[in-house]
Design an enzyme around this catalytic site. Structure first.
Site, PDB file in Angstrom:
ATOM      1  N   GLY A   1       3.005  -5.572   7.690  1.00  0.00           N
ATOM      2  CA  GLY A   1       1.748  -6.497   6.519  1.00  0.00           C
ATOM      3  C   GLY A   1       0.834  -6.705   7.368  1.00  0.00           C
ATOM      4  CB  SER A   2      -1.723  -9.179   6.745  1.00  0.00           C
ATOM      5  OG  SER A   2      -0.527 -10.297   6.730  1.00  0.00           O
TER       6      SER A   2
ATOM      7  CG  ASN B   1      -1.029  -0.295   2.046  1.00  0.00           C
ATOM      8  OD1 ASN B   1       0.785  -0.493   2.431  1.00  0.00           O
ATOM      9  ND2 ASN B   1      -1.482   0.225   3.806  1.00  0.00           N
TER      10      ASN B   1
ATOM     11  CD  GLU C   1       5.975  -0.864  13.045  1.00  0.00           C
ATOM     12  OE1 GLU C   1       4.349   0.246  12.919  1.00  0.00           O
ATOM     13  OE2 GLU C   1       6.918  -0.639  13.906  1.00  0.00           O
TER      14      GLU C   1
ATOM     15  CD  GLU D   1      -6.063  -4.432   8.992  1.00  0.00           C
ATOM     16  OE1 GLU D   1      -5.239  -4.547   8.153  1.00  0.00           O
ATOM     17  OE2 GLU D   1      -5.136  -2.709   8.502  1.00  0.00           O
TER      18      GLU D   1
ATOM     19  CB  CYS E   1      -1.369   0.035   8.866  1.00  0.00           C
ATOM     20  SG  CYS E   1      -0.401   1.538   8.949  1.00  0.00           S
TER      21      CYS E   1
HETATM   22  N1  LIG Z   1       1.746  -1.378  10.741  1.00  0.00           N
HETATM   23  C1  LIG Z   1       1.688  -0.854  10.052  1.00  0.00           C
HETATM   24  O1  LIG Z   1       2.769   0.364  10.010  1.00  0.00           O
HETATM   25  C2  LIG Z   1       0.902  -1.149   8.459  1.00  0.00           C
HETATM   26  C3  LIG Z   1       1.695  -0.314   7.238  1.00  0.00           C
HETATM   27  C4  LIG Z   1       1.312  -0.917   6.423  1.00  0.00           C
HETATM   28  C5  LIG Z   1       0.275  -1.897   6.315  1.00  0.00           C
HETATM   29  N2  LIG Z   1       0.136  -2.660   6.832  1.00  0.00           N
HETATM   30  C6  LIG Z   1      -0.989  -3.734   7.597  1.00  0.00           C
HETATM   31  O2  LIG Z   1      -0.493  -4.564   5.812  1.00  0.00           O
HETATM   32  C7  LIG Z   1      -1.201  -5.220   5.381  1.00  0.00           C
HETATM   33  C8  LIG Z   1      -1.485  -4.820   3.881  1.00  0.00           C
HETATM   34  O3  LIG Z   1      -0.677  -5.349   3.358  1.00  0.00           O
HETATM   35  P1  LIG Z   1      -0.054  -6.689   2.863  1.00  0.00           P
HETATM   36  O4  LIG Z   1      -1.042  -7.062   1.871  1.00  0.00           O
HETATM   37  O5  LIG Z   1       0.486  -6.135   1.590  1.00  0.00           O
HETATM   38  O6  LIG Z   1      -0.227  -7.472   3.895  1.00  0.00           O
HETATM   39  P2  LIG Z   1       0.575  -9.146   3.660  1.00  0.00           P
HETATM   40  O7  LIG Z   1       0.823  -9.760   4.771  1.00  0.00           O
HETATM   41  O8  LIG Z   1       0.189  -9.914   2.583  1.00  0.00           O
HETATM   42  O9  LIG Z   1       1.866  -9.053   2.310  1.00  0.00           O
HETATM   43  C9  LIG Z   1       3.240  -7.958   2.648  1.00  0.00           C
HETATM   44  C10 LIG Z   1       4.520  -8.744   2.643  1.00  0.00           C
HETATM   45  O10 LIG Z   1       4.681  -9.582   3.180  1.00  0.00           O
HETATM   46  C11 LIG Z   1       5.084 -10.799   2.195  1.00  0.00           C
HETATM   47  N3  LIG Z   1       4.756 -12.572   2.900  1.00  0.00           N
HETATM   48  C12 LIG Z   1       3.361 -12.698   2.321  1.00  0.00           C
HETATM   49  N4  LIG Z   1       3.418 -14.190   2.593  1.00  0.00           N
HETATM   50  C13 LIG Z   1       4.825 -14.415   2.983  1.00  0.00           C
HETATM   51  C14 LIG Z   1       4.951 -15.055   4.241  1.00  0.00           C
HETATM   52  N5  LIG Z   1       5.184 -16.534   3.880  1.00  0.00           N
HETATM   53  N6  LIG Z   1       6.495 -14.876   5.078  1.00  0.00           N
HETATM   54  C15 LIG Z   1       7.031 -13.664   4.210  1.00  0.00           C
HETATM   55  N7  LIG Z   1       6.487 -13.294   3.966  1.00  0.00           N
HETATM   56  C16 LIG Z   1       5.677 -12.886   3.590  1.00  0.00           C
HETATM   57  C17 LIG Z   1       4.458 -10.202   0.688  1.00  0.00           C
HETATM   58  O11 LIG Z   1       5.003 -11.307  -0.262  1.00  0.00           O
HETATM   59  C18 LIG Z   1       4.678  -8.621   0.928  1.00  0.00           C
HETATM   60  O12 LIG Z   1       5.756  -8.607   1.058  1.00  0.00           O
HETATM   61  C19 LIG Z   1      -2.699  -4.611   6.391  1.00  0.00           C
HETATM   62  O13 LIG Z   1      -3.005  -5.677   6.791  1.00  0.00           O
HETATM   63  C20 LIG Z   1      -2.197  -3.307   7.067  1.00  0.00           C
HETATM   64  O14 LIG Z   1      -3.066  -3.150   8.556  1.00  0.00           O
HETATM   65  C21 LIG Z   1       0.462  -1.868   8.449  1.00  0.00           C
HETATM   66  O1  LIG Z   2      -0.282   1.834   6.154  1.00  0.00           O
HETATM   67  C1  LIG Z   2       0.069   2.764   6.816  1.00  0.00           C
HETATM   68  C2  LIG Z   2       1.222   4.048   7.037  1.00  0.00           C
HETATM   69  O2  LIG Z   2       2.326   3.431   8.172  1.00  0.00           O
HETATM   70  C3  LIG Z   2       0.744   4.899   6.967  1.00  0.00           C
HETATM   71  S1  LIG Z   2       1.284   6.394   6.662  1.00  0.00           S
HETATM   72  O3  LIG Z   2       1.296   5.961   5.313  1.00  0.00           O
HETATM   73  O4  LIG Z   2       2.901   5.530   6.819  1.00  0.00           O
HETATM   74  O5  LIG Z   2       1.213   6.989   7.097  1.00  0.00           O
END
Ligand SMILES: NC(=O)c1ccc[n+]([C@@H]2O[C@H](COP(=O)([O-])OP(=O)(O)OC[C@H]3O[C@@H](n4cnc5c(N)ncnc54)[C@H](O)[C@@H]3O)[C@@H](O)[C@H]2O)c1
Ligand SMILES: O=C[C@H](O)CS(=O)(=O)O
Length: 477
Positions: free
Chosen positions: A232-233, A156, A252, A380, A286
């Site tokens: 990520g998730s 994202n 995160e 979420e 997020c």
């Molecule tokens: N807290 C934060 O700062 C923050 C910021 C941005 C997004 N997010 C969260 O990210 C999620 C959305 O992003 P997404 O759909 O790209 O997340 P995701 O967890 O599907 O993917 C994130 C990354 O993990 C990799 N990945 C997938 N499976 C894996 C595995 N088994 N081992 C290691 N890596 C693996 C993916 O290829 C990608 O690079 C949401 O839950 C969002 O809230 C959190």
């Molecule tokens: O998606 C979550 C990000 O950490 C928010 S921001 O783009 O850093 O503001």
């Protein structure tokens, strides 16, 4: 066969060289599904070589001043190339071009701040002589880089969230193996070209592209990776934590962010910011505003204003500067959001505006008559949906906000300092934003969640702490 990357056909980046593989995968423009680039698929031996190259590079001295200079140079190059980066982000994410430009600007600040923080890495004096029997001793600590950092990033925010990992990791003196999201790898690869141009020593940054479920386990099972930093998730985060064993992991993760609108708030300001921060990047942020709790006294007034502002959001091609909201990352994601909203409606929720899907677009949607058990509140959404509910008093709304498995950030609109302080003391999150929404972030502040939102903090100064080990030296004089 090693080739230099050209245009948006990228190879892997290992030991300072581009490696174009026979196995490639197209990267699509998320608005029209046209191919905009291509990346290589990483296999087991690529992972091994990337980690080996990072490990070797870590043995070669890279002075603090040189790290500072490289990071500053990349920050400047990013600013010089804002339009190219913004266009790629807009296309590969589907993020409106104006938001994408904002991301490039923030990314440059993240790298600048990482450079500055490289100069501030320090330990502290520990008065061990205060312990009886240690009168002749003196001690201090120093911080050392952990070694090889594997950085795994989401789709994202494909530039700034990469900078939040690569910037502090390099500033701290580590080597990095980066695995950007498969949906949006081009931005990270373009950034890698800037690190090359800025003279980053070979092997300090390696980039592997491909599916996370394939590349991820190859990284977590490699014993030469010393630390994992993941955004990520929660599902993937938990998996990485299990696979990492005793190694350091910074996570995160997600959130179902809440924002409170109290009866004494500036309602115009609150409504305008909620309508904006619920739908930035189609809600795929997020800290996107997902749950809003409005005091009974101002509920109708606030709802009217949010409904009005939301219904005017212009959807369209992210490359069109007048577009305010683009598509979601994939049609399945838009269909999932549609399903969750329909399910909420079947359970009694009302759609105030939006609620319809057209392919990869889901309309900005305001829901009322919601309850905390509905998926649109409890989980979420990560889509353009905001659920608005009412509350009667301060304690009640604090309990509503805390009724969540997540705890990244929360927002509170109020003119009462006493309520703001009470919320600070009792809302269980990593950050509380007063007179703005949960969606506020600047890049040098400590940022990270509690509960299922993760562990560890980002913001270069705090990430550097995570990416270094503190060692004490004690002198018996
Ligand atoms: N807290 C934060 O700062 C923050 C910021 C941005 C997004 N997010 C969260 O990210 C999620 C959305 O992003 P997404 O759909 O790209 O997340 P995701 O967890 O599907 O993917 C994130 C990354 O993990 C990799 N990945 C997938 N499976 C894996 C595995 N088994 N081992 C290691 N890596 C693996 C993916 O290829 C990608 O690079 C949401 O839950 C969002 O809230 C959190
Ligand atoms: O998606 C979550 C990000 O950490 C928010 S921001 O783009 O850093 O503001």
């Amino acid at each position: 066969m090693n080739k230099v990357a050209t245009d948006y056909s990228f190879g892997l980046f290992i030991n300072g060289e581009w490696r174009i593989k026979e196995d490639t995968v197209p990267v699509l423009n998320k608005y029209n599904q046209e191919k905009i680039g291509e990346t290589s698929i990483t296999n087991e031996s690529d992972v091994k070589e990337a980690v080996e190259s990072a490990k070797k590079a870590f043995q070669v001295p890279f002075s603090l001043y040189d790290r500072y200079q490289v990071l500053l140079k990349v920050a400047q190059l990013l600013k010089d190339n804002t339009e190219e980066f913004a266009a790629i982000i807009a296309q590969e994410v589907g993020k409106p071009i104006n938001e994408a430009r904002g991301e490039v600007g923030r990314s440059a600040l993240t790298l600048e701040n990482s450079a500055e923080e490289a100069k501030r890495i320090h330990g502290e004096e520990i008065p061990v002589e205060a312990a009886p029997g240690s009168e002749n001793r003196k001690a201090f600590t120093r911080r050392y880089p952990v070694g090889v950092v594997a950085a795994i990033t989401p789709f994202n925010v494909p530039l700034n969230l990469v900078c939040h990992k690569v910037g502090p990791a390099l500033a701290a003196g580590n080597s990095v193996v980066l695995k950007p999201a498969e949906q949006t790898p081009l931005t990270a690869l373009l950034l890698t070209r800037l690190f090359e141009e800025a003279g980053l020593p070979k092997g300090r940054l390696n980039v592997l592209t491909g599916e996370g479920h394939e590349v991820g386990p190859l990284l977590t099972s490699n014993p030469d990776v010393n630390m994992f930093t993941f955004t990520g998730s929660p599902q993937v985060g938990e998996r990485i934590r299990k696979e990492a064993g005793l190694r350091d992991v910074a996570l995160e993760l997600g959130n179902n962010s809440a924002t409170i609108v109290h009866k004494d708030a500036d309602i115009d300001q609150a409504a305008q910011l909620v309508a904006q921060k619920s739908f930035n990047n189609a809600g795929q942020v997020c800290i996107s505003v997902q749950r809003v709790y409005v005091h009974d006294d101002v509920y109708d007034q606030f709802l009217g204003k949010v409904r009005e502002a939301t219904s005017q959001i212009k959807l369209g091609d992210p490359m069109d500067p007048s577009t305010q909201m683009g598509p979601m990352i994939a049609e399945e994601e838009a269909a999932r959001v549609e399903e969750w909203v329909n399910e909420a409606v079947a359970e009694g929720a009302a759609i105030e505006t939006g609620g319809k899907r057209d392919g990869v677009f889901y309309q900005p949607t305001v829901l009322t008559n919601v309850n905390s058990e509905m998926k649109v509140c409890k989980q979420e959404v990560f889509g353009p949906v905001v659920a608005i509910d009412s509350y009667a008093d301060e304690d009640e709304v604090i309990s509503f906000v805390n009724d969540s498995e997540y705890g990244l950030q929360a927002g509170l609109f109020t003119n009462s300092l006493a309520f703001a302080m009470k919320a600070m003391d009792h809302i269980h999150v990593g950050g509380l934003i007063v007179n703005d929404t949960s969606g506020y972030r600047v890049d040098h502040m400590p940022y990270g969640g509690v509960k299922k939102s993760g562990t560890g903090k980002e913001g270069p100064r705090y990430a550097i702490e995570e990416m270094t080990e503190e060692k004490i030296v004690v002198f018996n004089l």
